[in-house]
Design a protein around this motif. Sequence first.
Motif, PDB file in Angstrom:
ATOM      1  N   THR A 231       0.771  -1.138   0.112  1.00 27.63           N
ATOM      2  CA  THR A 231       0.008  -0.014   0.008  1.00 27.63           C
ATOM      3  C   THR A 231       0.956   1.063   0.071  1.00 27.63           C
ATOM      4  O   THR A 231       1.983   1.215   0.354  1.00 27.63           O
ATOM      5  N   GLY A 232       0.322   2.355  -0.134  1.00 27.96           N
ATOM      6  CA  GLY A 232       1.031   3.566  -0.390  1.00 27.96           C
ATOM      7  C   GLY A 232       0.266   4.762   0.330  1.00 27.96           C
ATOM      8  O   GLY A 232      -0.853   4.578   0.850  1.00 27.96           O
ATOM      9  N   GLN A 233       0.747   5.881   0.520  1.00 32.77           N
ATOM     10  CA  GLN A 233       0.140   7.278   0.846  1.00 32.77           C
ATOM     11  C   GLN A 233       0.718   8.279   0.212  1.00 32.77           C
ATOM     12  O   GLN A 233       2.106   8.616   0.233  1.00 32.77           O
ATOM     13  N   ILE A 234      -0.154   9.079  -0.521  1.00 30.68           N
ATOM     14  CA  ILE A 234       0.430  10.461  -1.010  1.00 30.68           C
ATOM     15  C   ILE A 234      -0.242  11.548  -0.501  1.00 30.68           C
ATOM     16  O   ILE A 234      -1.621  11.559  -0.516  1.00 30.68           O
ATOM     17  N   ARG A 235       0.207  12.367   0.486  1.00 24.65           N
ATOM     18  CA  ARG A 235      -0.428  13.329   1.244  1.00 24.65           C
ATOM     19  C   ARG A 235       0.067  14.664   1.080  1.00 24.65           C
ATOM     20  O   ARG A 235       0.950  15.046   1.907  1.00 24.65           O
ATOM     21  N   PRO A 236      -0.179  15.311   0.297  1.00 26.26           N
ATOM     22  CA  PRO A 236       0.081  16.744   0.066  1.00 26.26           C
ATOM     23  C   PRO A 236      -0.775  17.715   0.855  1.00 26.26           C
ATOM     24  O   PRO A 236      -1.935  17.437   0.856  1.00 26.26           O
ATOM     25  N   ARG A 237      -0.197  18.532   1.610  1.00 23.95           N
ATOM     26  CA  ARG A 237      -0.965  19.630   2.480  1.00 23.95           C
ATOM     27  C   ARG A 237      -0.703  21.151   2.248  1.00 23.95           C
ATOM     28  O   ARG A 237       0.650  21.417   2.398  1.00 23.95           O
ATOM     29  N   THR A 238      -1.387  21.962   1.983  1.00 28.97           N
ATOM     30  CA  THR A 238      -1.388  23.215   1.440  1.00 28.97           C
ATOM     31  C   THR A 238      -1.423  24.185   3.069  1.00 28.97           C
ATOM     32  O   THR A 238      -2.868  23.914   3.316  1.00 28.97           O
ATOM     33  N   GLU A 239      -0.712  24.957   3.525  1.00 29.49           N
ATOM     34  CA  GLU A 239      -1.127  25.702   4.840  1.00 29.49           C
ATOM     35  C   GLU A 239      -0.850  27.234   4.409  1.00 29.49           C
ATOM     36  O   GLU A 239       0.049  27.611   3.939  1.00 29.49           O
TER      37      GLU A 239
ATOM     38  N   GLN B 216      -4.516  33.306  12.951  1.00 25.62           N
ATOM     39  CA  GLN B 216      -5.176  32.369  12.320  1.00 25.62           C
ATOM     40  C   GLN B 216      -4.518  31.515  11.378  1.00 25.62           C
ATOM     41  O   GLN B 216      -3.321  31.681  11.183  1.00 25.62           O
ATOM     42  N   TRP B 217      -5.205  30.415  11.037  1.00 16.64           N
ATOM     43  CA  TRP B 217      -4.504  29.193  10.318  1.00 16.64           C
ATOM     44  C   TRP B 217      -5.530  28.625   9.366  1.00 16.64           C
ATOM     45  O   TRP B 217      -6.730  28.136   9.718  1.00 16.64           O
ATOM     46  N   ALA B 218      -5.134  28.267   8.371  1.00 15.59           N
ATOM     47  CA  ALA B 218      -6.039  27.543   7.310  1.00 15.59           C
ATOM     48  C   ALA B 218      -5.003  26.373   6.425  1.00 15.59           C
ATOM     49  O   ALA B 218      -3.957  26.684   6.108  1.00 15.59           O
ATOM     50  N   TYR B 219      -5.562  25.396   6.111  1.00 13.80           N
ATOM     51  CA  TYR B 219      -5.106  24.376   5.280  1.00 13.80           C
ATOM     52  C   TYR B 219      -6.010  23.528   4.461  1.00 13.80           C
ATOM     53  O   TYR B 219      -7.221  23.691   4.757  1.00 13.80           O
ATOM     54  N   VAL B 220      -5.600  22.899   3.665  1.00  9.95           N
ATOM     55  CA  VAL B 220      -6.286  21.964   2.723  1.00  9.95           C
ATOM     56  C   VAL B 220      -5.485  20.812   2.426  1.00  9.95           C
ATOM     57  O   VAL B 220      -4.178  21.093   2.105  1.00  9.95           O
ATOM     58  N   ALA B 221      -5.849  19.465   2.572  1.00  9.46           N
ATOM     59  CA  ALA B 221      -4.991  18.578   2.286  1.00  9.46           C
ATOM     60  C   ALA B 221      -5.707  17.246   1.673  1.00  9.46           C
ATOM     61  O   ALA B 221      -6.779  17.128   1.585  1.00  9.46           O
ATOM     62  N   LEU B 222      -5.003  16.638   0.766  1.00  7.09           N
ATOM     63  CA  LEU B 222      -5.642  15.462  -0.040  1.00  7.09           C
ATOM     64  C   LEU B 222      -4.630  14.358   0.343  1.00  7.09           C
ATOM     65  O   LEU B 222      -3.573  14.394   0.621  1.00  7.09           O
ATOM     66  N   LYS B 223      -5.534  13.184   0.712  1.00  8.95           N
ATOM     67  CA  LYS B 223      -4.821  11.905   1.080  1.00  8.95           C
ATOM     68  C   LYS B 223      -5.291  10.803   0.157  1.00  8.95           C
ATOM     69  O   LYS B 223      -6.354  10.421  -0.051  1.00  8.95           O
ATOM     70  N   PHE B 224      -4.237  10.314  -0.622  1.00  8.83           N
ATOM     71  CA  PHE B 224      -4.616   9.323  -1.604  1.00  8.83           C
ATOM     72  C   PHE B 224      -3.807   8.013  -0.970  1.00  8.83           C
ATOM     73  O   PHE B 224      -2.424   7.952  -0.991  1.00  8.83           O
ATOM     74  N   SER B 225      -4.542   7.050  -0.815  1.00 10.67           N
ATOM     75  CA  SER B 225      -3.973   5.822  -0.065  1.00 10.67           C
ATOM     76  C   SER B 225      -4.298   4.436  -1.036  1.00 10.67           C
ATOM     77  O   SER B 225      -5.204   3.856  -0.572  1.00 10.67           O
ATOM     78  N   PRO B 226      -3.364   4.345  -2.105  1.00 11.32           N
ATOM     79  CA  PRO B 226      -3.499   3.153  -2.844  1.00 11.32           C
ATOM     80  C   PRO B 226      -3.339   1.830  -2.385  1.00 11.32           C
ATOM     81  O   PRO B 226      -2.266   1.665  -1.481  1.00 11.32           O
ATOM     82  N   ASN B 227      -4.020   0.715  -2.788  1.00 16.68           N
ATOM     83  CA  ASN B 227      -3.673  -0.560  -2.471  1.00 16.68           C
ATOM     84  C   ASN B 227      -3.272  -1.173  -3.932  1.00 16.68           C
ATOM     85  O   ASN B 227      -4.130  -1.655  -4.606  1.00 16.68           O
ATOM     86  N   PHE B 228      -1.914  -1.482  -4.010  1.00 13.08           N
ATOM     87  CA  PHE B 228      -1.333  -1.636  -5.150  1.00 13.08           C
ATOM     88  C   PHE B 228      -1.808  -3.252  -5.707  1.00 13.08           C
ATOM     89  O   PHE B 228      -1.548  -3.340  -6.882  1.00 13.08           O
ATOM     90  N   LEU B 229      -2.109  -4.094  -4.678  1.00 12.51           N
ATOM     91  CA  LEU B 229      -2.329  -5.392  -5.113  1.00 12.51           C
ATOM     92  C   LEU B 229      -3.945  -5.653  -5.103  1.00 12.51           C
ATOM     93  O   LEU B 229      -4.411  -6.635  -5.217  1.00 12.51           O
ATOM     94  N   ALA B 230      -4.604  -4.475  -4.791  1.00 13.84           N
ATOM     95  CA  ALA B 230      -6.193  -4.741  -4.856  1.00 13.84           C
ATOM     96  C   ALA B 230      -6.574  -5.043  -6.438  1.00 13.84           C
ATOM     97  O   ALA B 230      -6.131  -4.295  -7.082  1.00 13.84           O
ATOM     98  N   THR B 231      -7.642  -5.874  -6.353  1.00 12.28           N
ATOM     99  CA  THR B 231      -8.278  -6.402  -7.653  1.00 12.28           C
ATOM    100  C   THR B 231      -9.732  -5.672  -7.696  1.00 12.28           C
ATOM    101  O   THR B 231     -10.167  -5.472  -8.937  1.00 12.28           O
ATOM    102  N   LYS B 232     -10.262  -5.171  -6.749  1.00 14.72           N
ATOM    103  CA  LYS B 232     -11.592  -4.612  -6.908  1.00 14.72           C
ATOM    104  C   LYS B 232     -11.262  -3.182  -6.892  1.00 14.72           C
ATOM    105  O   LYS B 232     -10.636  -2.512  -6.377  1.00 14.72           O
ATOM    106  N   LYS B 233     -12.631  -2.549  -7.481  1.00 14.65           N
ATOM    107  CA  LYS B 233     -12.566  -1.225  -7.320  1.00 14.65           C
ATOM    108  C   LYS B 233     -12.907  -0.611  -6.039  1.00 14.65           C
ATOM    109  O   LYS B 233     -13.924  -1.056  -5.221  1.00 14.65           O
ATOM    110  N   MET B 234     -12.217   0.565  -5.733  1.00 18.37           N
ATOM    111  CA  MET B 234     -12.432   0.874  -4.293  1.00 18.37           C
ATOM    112  C   MET B 234     -12.990   2.175  -4.355  1.00 18.37           C
ATOM    113  O   MET B 234     -12.353   3.244  -5.241  1.00 18.37           O
TER     114      MET B 234
END
Length: 482
Positions: free
Chosen positions: A49-57, A464-482
């Motif tokens: 599995t993996g994780q790609i998590r960019p976060r803009t602050e 004050q503080w603001a942020y937006v984050a994207l988290k993509f957590s792929p399962n590289f061996l999965a065969t079903k649609k997630m």
Amino acid sequence: MQNVKTKLLNIQGFKKETNLKANLSKSIFLGLVLALAGQNEAKAQLTVTGQIRPRTELRDGQGTLQKEGDDSALFTSQRTRLNVGYTGYRFKAFLALQDVRVWGQDQSSINRTTTEANNGVLLHEAWTELILNDTVSKFQNISLKIGRQEIAYDDQKVLGNLDWLQQGRRHDAVVFKFANKGWIADLGAAFNQNKELNVGTLYNGIPPTTAGYPAGTNGIGTMYKSFQYAYIGKKFFFGDLSLLFFKDDFNKFTTIASVYTPLQGVWSRTTSGFYYKVNLTRKINFTGSYYYQGGRDKTGRVLSANLASITSTVQLGRKLFVGPGVDFLSGTDGTKPVTADSRSNKFDPLYGTPHKFWGTMDYFYVASPFGNQGLLNYFFKAKYNYTDKMTFFADVHGFQSANAISNGAGGTRTRYLGTELDLKMTYNFTKLINIEAGYSYMQATNTMASAQVKNVTNADLSPQWAYVALKFSPNFLATKKM
């Protein structure tokens, strides 16, 4: 007659041959099925599995107060992880390689002849777990987990993986694990060394300046030499209850002319207490904890401190959850002089997740030192599940010093530090893709900016503080649609 017998024999032979071929075909088919099943089972043992998590602050006073007129900061950081796990006969193994960096800190064409001080590639986890159960054991699990690993328990107030921080937190340790019929019992230990040595065991626990972050929680600035702990937990019909004893040791040192020199021996700090979660009804529960710290802190001062916390959660309807709570972390009376022989009453929340409890603006018990006078945190939290995919959160905190704070002229300051509002929204595009956005605002007091707390002159008291984050957590061996 002879011809009839011959024909009958031929027919019987043909049937036997046909049955033999049919049985052979069935055997081949069954063998192929078993082989494929074996292949599927072998694949099931491996996870990638993996994780790609960019976060803009957008930071305008997050973490510490800024001076009036200072410009806001805007940047994007990213954590990239590759996780590989494997389960074999009586063992498990796991490897997590991660890269953490800010967009743009590396030039588009890097000069490889120099060492990049900001290189964020590291081994986050690398452990193996040896399953010690035998085939006749009635216990659910007995195992030994060895290597670099995350250590997190209960609500992660004192021991957690600090997942909000892009770097996270991990330990090089050995943990004996037992689980059976709702009981959990773990025994863990760690022993740190800077490098291979031929003589002695002195340890310099101060991280290099290129690390970018101090060791430990609350800006402690010193990594432990070793630790030992015991954790016991049980799930009951009414909720959960656990006990923790944790001892961390810090190498003794002396400082002459600002030069840090490790000495033989350690100062040991002990933290012991309990955590509970009680389901009063189906829609009302209480969560709380109490911990006491004794022994000596990292500087050798005698320590006597405590933490107490209680949070309530009430479900209103199907989608809304609300509840008040309070945290108390002891500190030292700020009106009394501090000497080398003074007792410290400052509680340090060990290696937990402060971002989760004491405001997402991270003013308390995070990277910069805080807590000499302790903290009272009154809060009210709300959670609303707008849809199955979208959830809204709103927290309000009132922060107050737990002890008196000197004004430097023989008097005291108001103990109130500020009021913070934290808003957050999460949305799940799919099971693998999540987006999170948040906004925090604080109305601070002059006490927060004072030399005894944050030491910021001409401070902007409305950070004050603001942020937006994207988290993509792929399962590289999965065969079903997630």
